[in-house]
Design an enzyme around this catalytic site. Structure first.
Site, PDB file in Angstrom:
ATOM      1  N   HIS A   1      30.936  83.582  63.398  1.00 25.72           N
ATOM      2  CA  HIS A   1      29.771  83.585  64.511  1.00 25.72           C
ATOM      3  C   HIS A   1      30.348  84.101  66.007  1.00 25.72           C
ATOM      4  CE1 HIS A   1      27.007  82.591  61.343  1.00 25.72           C
ATOM      5  NE2 HIS A   1      28.068  81.909  60.909  1.00 25.72           N
TER       6      HIS A   1
ATOM      7  N   CYS B   1      28.393  86.954  59.539  1.00 27.46           N
ATOM      8  CA  CYS B   1      28.217  85.919  58.320  1.00 27.46           C
ATOM      9  C   CYS B   1      27.271  86.188  57.270  1.00 27.46           C
ATOM     10  CB  CYS B   1      27.977  84.529  58.846  1.00 27.46           C
ATOM     11  SG  CYS B   1      28.259  83.309  57.768  1.00 27.46           S
TER      12      CYS B   1
ATOM     13  N   GLU C   1      28.395  84.655  68.289  1.00 30.43           N
ATOM     14  CA  GLU C   1      27.237  84.484  69.042  1.00 30.43           C
ATOM     15  C   GLU C   1      27.125  82.863  69.317  1.00 30.43           C
ATOM     16  OE1 GLU C   1      27.222  85.057  65.660  1.00 30.43           O
ATOM     17  OE2 GLU C   1      25.853  83.853  64.624  1.00 30.43           O
TER      18      GLU C   1
END
Lengths: 294, 191
Positions: B170, B78, B172
């Site tokens: 994302h 991002c 994560e």
């Protein structure tokens, strides 16, 4: 199929703000100063909290013109405040396209019993809390981010410290409890069992937890990080200081490098006077904003 | 294998946790001295303007660019993608300017348009990846040496240029660590 307004997307937005500073601004010019200083977001307001205090009367959502002016001025996210429980102010801000709504005790509450059902919205919400029970009640209603209430517009950090310490102590307590004790603790906190259980497992809130309400100096911002905050809201502190550009940059850097005391010493040199501030003992009970909401 | 996670601001803890679950040693990078001895670097999501500013403020820009140019794997998600790009639409100057791509910031709209979707990324396997897009950028132009790893509605949202890996979304924030595994395999190859 793409899904918008999901819990992951709403909470994830706040994750991206971590370690950063969110600054109150009242016009495009201030928003640009905040962005240039490294703010991760701005809060578009008609008046900063210390001016709301000074003005008295009923404080409401900002004029949409100001919100739009700020949205057009910067590329970082823009937040705005609605009154506690004011469904329509919240819907209006959502329609304007703000990135986050603060259901805020800084404004005069519109509902003295109920906070917003924030799950019904696509836009995410941040809410204030004084302790873990309050934080979990807001999360149960759909808040995707929590901040301490502190005592806004006072330039006095004592209440924010009290609230963050309280939350962290309660989280540690729950983390160390046996599962047998969690239902009773949920009753004591006035919070849903499922969320108490989640805190027990995670050892932290399930959403990002910022500090707010009384942060006036770079050292105040670093203190709140030291106490376990994920980031910092600065309201009146920046644009009520003598040199807002320098002040804003110093607060951003002190938040990133909150354990680097030599650097914070450097940053704190020659900043000029901070906002004057208010001794909380001089505030009457009805002048306290933190006691708004439940 | 030691991986640095740029920790100026943003979702760096989530990356750190995911890399450690996969057995990598991690170090949080806030200052140039933290770059010593790392085999790869993650540039997390956050606010790219804030990160760009702090990278300059703390003299991290030049050393990281040099390490990336010398072949150290760099993985941006991002805001990290924006920080890695050679060109940013509507901005005067890029940040790390490592990867030969041009990006458009917030190209999917404001937060109310942020979304989750399942994405096909053949490089990491057949099973779709749960992608979380938050005020996400996308790649508008790729250089000759850049391989497109995935697109969403005709926009490039994942790309690789040798040791450089960039995503609009994302990983994560999900429980799926396949892309982190893929990045660690790039680091392994470089060692």
């Amino acid at each position: 199929m793409a899904k918008t307004g999901t819990e992951v997307v709403k909470r994830g937005m706040a994750e991206m703000q971590k370690g950063g500073v969110i600054m109150d601004v009242v016009n495009a010019e201030q928003a640009k100063i905040a962005e240039a200083a490294g703010a991760v977001a701005v809060m578009a307001l008609e008046r900063v909290p210390s001016d709301i205090r000074a003005a008295g009367g009923v404080a409401r959502m900002a004029d949409p013109t100001i919100v739009e002016e700020v949205m057009n001025a910067v590329s970082i996210p823009v937040m705005a405040k609605c009154r506690i429980g004011h469904i329509v102010e919240a819907r209006v801000l959502e329609a304007l396209g703000v990135d986050y709504i603060d259901e805020s005790e800084v404004l005069t509450p519109a509902d003295d019993k109920f906070h917003l059902n924030k799950k019904a919205f696509t836009v995410p919400f941040v809410c204030g809390a004084r302790d873990l029970g309050e934080a979990l009640r807001r999360i149960a209603e759909g808040a995707s981010m929590i901040r301490t209430k502190g005592e806004p517009g006072t330039g006095n950090i004592v209440e924010a410290v009290k609230h963050q310490r309280m939350m962290q102590a309660q989280i540690r307590k729950i983390q160390n409890m046996s599962e047998d004790e969690l239902v009773a603790e949920a009753k004591n906190l006035g919070a849903p069992y499922e969320l108490v259980y989640e805190v027990h497992k995670l050892g932290k809130l399930p959403v990002v937890n910022f500090a707010a309400g009384g942060v006036a100096t770079p050292a105040d911002a670093a203190l709140m990080m030291e106490l376990g905050s994920d980031g910092v809201f600065v309201g009146s502190g920046i644009f009520k200081s003598e040199n807002p550009e320098k002040y804003a940059r110093a607060i951003v850097q002190a938040t990133t490098h909150y354990k680097d005391y030599e650097l914070i010493a450097e940053l704190s040199k020659g900043l000029g006077p901070a906002m004057k501030g208010i001794d909380l003992n001089t505030l009457r009970d009805e002048e306290r904003m933190a006691t708004r909401g439940w | 294998m030691k991986i640095g996670v740029l920790a100026l601001q943003g979702a760096f803890q989530e990356h750190q946790e995911m890399l450690e679950q996969l057995g990598a040693e991690t170090v949080l990078v806030k200052k140039p001295e933290h770059l010593e001895g790392i085999d790869g670097l993650v540039v997390p999501g956050g606010e790219s303007t804030t990160m760009g500013k702090l990278l300059r403020e703390y003299n991290l820009l030049d050393p990281i660019r040099a390490m990336g140019q010398q072949g150290m794997p760099v993985f941006g998600t991002c805001a990290g993608m924006i920080v890695m790009a050679k060109a940013i639409q509507g901005a005067d100057e890029p940040h790390l300017a490592l990867m030969d791509v041009e990006v458009n910031r917030n190209s999917f709209g404001r937060q109310i348009n942020s979304f989750e979707t399942d994405l096909d990324i053949p490089a990491i396997g057949d099973e779709p990846f749960p992608a979380v897009f938050i005020r996400a950028p996308h790649i508008t132009r790729v250089g000759d040496n850049v391989k497109v790893l995935s697109t969403y509605e005709d926009r490039v949202v994942a790309a690789q240029q040798g040791n450089l890996l960039a995503l609009s979304f994302h990983p994560e924030l999900t429980g799926d660590n396949r892309i982190h595994k893929y990045f660690l395999s790039l680091v392994e190859e470089q060692k």
